[in-house]
Motif scaffolding. Structure first.
Motif, PDB file in Angstrom:
ATOM      1  N   LEU A   1     -20.721   9.739   9.752  1.00 12.24           N
ATOM      2  CA  LEU A   1     -19.543   9.393   9.983  1.00 12.24           C
ATOM      3  C   LEU A   1     -18.325  10.381  10.746  1.00 12.24           C
ATOM      4  CD1 LEU A   1     -19.663   7.127   6.841  1.00 12.24           C
ATOM      5  CD2 LEU A   1     -19.665   6.202   8.917  1.00 12.24           C
ATOM      6  N   ASN A   2     -17.853  10.154  11.526  1.00 10.45           N
ATOM      7  CA  ASN A   2     -16.715  10.693  12.172  1.00 10.45           C
ATOM      8  C   ASN A   2     -15.601   9.966  11.644  1.00 10.45           C
ATOM      9  OD1 ASN A   2     -18.415  12.321  13.684  1.00 10.45           O
ATOM     10  ND2 ASN A   2     -17.266  12.050  15.602  1.00 10.45           N
ATOM     11  N   MET A   3     -14.912  10.666  10.521  1.00 10.30           N
ATOM     12  CA  MET A   3     -13.822  10.020   9.674  1.00 10.30           C
ATOM     13  C   MET A   3     -12.699  10.713   9.287  1.00 10.30           C
ATOM     14  SD  MET A   3     -15.023   7.687   6.487  1.00 10.30           S
ATOM     15  CE  MET A   3     -15.679   6.389   7.307  1.00 10.30           C
ATOM     16  N   PRO A   4     -11.363  10.409   9.863  1.00  9.23           N
ATOM     17  CA  PRO A   4     -10.384  11.163   9.491  1.00  9.23           C
ATOM     18  C   PRO A   4     -10.012  11.089   7.806  1.00  9.23           C
ATOM     19  CG  PRO A   4      -9.632   9.428  10.764  1.00  9.23           C
ATOM     20  CD  PRO A   4     -11.325   9.315  10.547  1.00  9.23           C
ATOM     21  N   LEU A   5      -9.421  11.742   7.301  1.00  7.67           N
ATOM     22  CA  LEU A   5      -9.038  11.674   6.000  1.00  7.67           C
ATOM     23  C   LEU A   5      -7.489  11.462   5.866  1.00  7.67           C
ATOM     24  CD1 LEU A   5     -11.210  14.316   4.004  1.00  7.67           C
ATOM     25  CD2 LEU A   5     -11.972  12.056   4.454  1.00  7.67           C
ATOM     26  N   ASP A   6      -6.921  11.868   6.837  1.00  9.42           N
ATOM     27  CA  ASP A   6      -5.247  11.769   6.806  1.00  9.42           C
ATOM     28  C   ASP A   6      -5.097  11.987   8.337  1.00  9.42           C
ATOM     29  OD1 ASP A   6      -2.385  13.432   6.828  1.00  9.42           O
ATOM     30  OD2 ASP A   6      -2.595  12.129   5.138  1.00  9.42           O
ATOM     31  N   LYS A   7      -3.824  11.582   8.668  1.00 11.47           N
ATOM     32  CA  LYS A   7      -3.368  11.523  10.169  1.00 11.47           C
ATOM     33  C   LYS A   7      -3.109  13.180  10.486  1.00 11.47           C
ATOM     34  CE  LYS A   7       1.526  10.983   9.684  1.00 11.47           C
ATOM     35  NZ  LYS A   7       2.844   9.972  10.168  1.00 11.47           N
ATOM     36  N   ARG A   8      -2.986  14.052   9.442  1.00 16.70           N
ATOM     37  CA  ARG A   8      -3.023  15.539   9.469  1.00 16.70           C
ATOM     38  C   ARG A   8      -4.250  16.494   9.770  1.00 16.70           C
ATOM     39  NH1 ARG A   8       1.255  15.077   4.726  1.00 16.70           N
ATOM     40  NH2 ARG A   8      -0.303  13.696   4.363  1.00 16.70           N
ATOM     41  N   ILE A   9      -5.114  15.587   9.407  1.00 17.52           N
ATOM     42  CA  ILE A   9      -6.420  16.170   9.476  1.00 17.52           C
ATOM     43  C   ILE A   9      -7.286  15.448   9.930  1.00 17.52           C
ATOM     44  CG2 ILE A   9      -6.180  17.934   7.596  1.00 17.52           C
ATOM     45  CD1 ILE A   9      -7.387  16.216   5.555  1.00 17.52           C
ATOM     46  N   PRO A  10      -7.497  15.308  11.444  1.00 21.85           N
ATOM     47  CA  PRO A  10      -8.387  14.146  11.988  1.00 21.85           C
ATOM     48  C   PRO A  10      -9.868  14.640  12.120  1.00 21.85           C
ATOM     49  CG  PRO A  10      -7.189  15.703  13.676  1.00 21.85           C
ATOM     50  CD  PRO A  10      -6.759  16.032  12.317  1.00 21.85           C
ATOM     51  N   THR A  11     -10.593  13.566  12.651  1.00 26.58           N
ATOM     52  CA  THR A  11     -11.778  13.911  12.931  1.00 26.58           C
ATOM     53  C   THR A  11     -12.100  14.198  14.422  1.00 26.58           C
ATOM     54  OG1 THR A  11     -14.093  13.007  12.715  1.00 26.58           O
ATOM     55  CG2 THR A  11     -12.489  11.357  13.330  1.00 26.58           C
ATOM     56  N   TYR A  12     -13.240  14.201  14.972  1.00 37.27           N
ATOM     57  CA  TYR A  12     -13.365  14.554  16.602  1.00 37.27           C
ATOM     58  C   TYR A  12     -13.090  13.300  17.279  1.00 37.27           C
ATOM     59  CZ  TYR A  12     -15.586  16.924  20.392  1.00 37.27           C
ATOM     60  OH  TYR A  12     -15.685  17.687  21.618  1.00 37.27           O
ATOM     61  N   VAL A  13     -11.728  13.097  17.596  1.00 36.94           N
ATOM     62  CA  VAL A  13     -11.387  11.971  18.472  1.00 36.94           C
ATOM     63  C   VAL A  13     -10.443  12.193  19.616  1.00 36.94           C
ATOM     64  CG1 VAL A  13     -11.714  10.209  16.290  1.00 36.94           C
ATOM     65  CG2 VAL A  13      -9.518  11.336  16.847  1.00 36.94           C
TER      66      VAL A  13
END
Length: 368
Positions: free
Chosen positions: A148-160
């Motif tokens: 799951l490529n899944m961000p936890l917060d807009k300040r710590i993104p995933t690979y997008v």
């Protein structure tokens, strides 16, 4: 004025015998119950320990292969014991005594009993109580999971690619919604998945709090379109521990993965932390973050490393950095805490198996 009422007419009673203290078996037993009730059968949920050969109704029994008492009842009613059942394996048996069909699920372990129970639930949904099953199943692949490529917060993104993914932006509120995780884990368990991995550039600001870097911990969760969740660090820890415990109760292992060398949010709070592979301050910060992660989440099964797009040096230099920043921290923590079990997974992106087999040799000497 006339009134009408609808009444459900139940047929005969079916007993489900299971150990409610084992999360995996309890989950499967509830699916069996749902399948039976969909066939208009009355169900009674009974402790496995209460089963005797005198029980007169049709029944479904979920047990482990090591349960000698249940094995004796099964053989006494004409069933056979599977010769040997390994990890995640199960045997299904059907017996009929005085016209009363009984289904027996024998698990090689708790997960095997769950998978067998889920299979019986599917069989009942299709065939009711008319089928006869005398089979054994062993998984071809022991680890089956989701990335799951899944961000936890807009300040710590995933690979997008710099928030080019609209779905990633919309995912953040769901990441912090327990009903999302329970629905997902239920669904994945029913599809026989047993690994759940969440991938974030740099997940630590949402997961740990460091005494030496207190400002690197997010004060709250922020998303897009005005989304704000005021969960503090302690609440976030409780949240993820519950997710991990729920996953374990469904036979799943839970991992976080990161990319390197990303230090999102932390570098904004502490200028001495940078993406430079030669920066000893970054390695020091990563070491403390990894140790805090293992300490904070005793249910976390492991961590995964991906040498990231920010790593532009040689494969040997990249792999050496991941060991110094992460692998060494895992080795030190597990050496000091020998009862803690933890897995470390290193992808071969920007590295190769021969290199991390060599560079990570010190970690492989740690038995846990």
């Amino acid at each position: 004025m006339a009134f009408a009422t609808q009444t459900t007419i139940y047929g005969q009673t079916v007993g489900i015998f299971y150990d409610a203290k084992i999360g995996q078996i309890k989950f499967a037993a509830n699916d069996v119950k749902t399948a039976l009730e969909a066939k208009n059968l009355k169900v009674e949920m009974l402790p496995l320990s209460s089963l005797t050969s005198a029980y007169a109704n049709k029944k479904v029994v979920l047990t482990l292969a090591t349960n000698k008492k249940i094995n004796a009842i099964l053989t006494g009613q004409g069933g056979t014991i599977p010769a040997s059942l390994g990890e995640q394996a199960y045997g299904l048996r059907t017996t009929s005594k005085k016209g009363q069909t009984s289904y027996w699920v024998i698990g090689g372990d708790e997960n095997g009993a769950m998978y067998g129970g889920l299979q019986i639930a599917e069989n009942i949904s299709k065939d009711g109580l008319s089928g006869s099953y005398n089979t054994e199943e062993t998984p071809f692949m022991l680890n089956r999971g989701m990335k799951l490529n899944m961000p936890l917060d807009k300040r710590i993104p995933t690979y997008v690619g710099g928030w080019s993914s609209n779905s990633a932006k919309k995912a953040i509120p769901h990441v912090w919604d327990m009903s999302f995780w329970k629905t997902l884990i239920d669904q994945q368990a029913r599809n026989r998945y047993n690994v759940l991995s969440v991938w974030v550039h740099h997940p630590f600001p949402a997961l740990v709090k460091l005494a030496d870097y207190p400002k690197a911990s997010l004060p709250r969760i922020e998303g897009f379109d005005g989304y704000v969740n005021e969960m503090n660090h302690e609440q976030r820890v409780a949240f993820w521990r519950e997710v991990m415990q729920y996953a374990h109760g469904h036979g799943m292992k839970f991992y976080f993965f990161n990319w390197n060398v990303y230090v999102d949010y932390a570098k904004d709070q502490y200028p001495e932390i940078t993406n430079d592979l030669s920066n000893v301050n970054t390695i020091k910060y990563m070491n403390k973050s990894v140790k805090a992660l293992i300490e904070t989440y005793p249910e976390l099964d492991g961590f995964g490393i991906t040498a990231g797009d920010g790593m532009s040096k040689s494969s040997e230099e990249n792999t050496t950095w991941t060991y110094n920043a992460i692998g060494k921290a895992v080795k030190e923590y597990l050496t000091e805490n020998p009862k803690r079990k933890f897995n470390l997974i290193h992808r071969s992106v920007y590295s190769n198996p021969e290199l991390f087999d060599s560079i990570y040799a010190p970690l492989k000497t740690v038995p846990n």
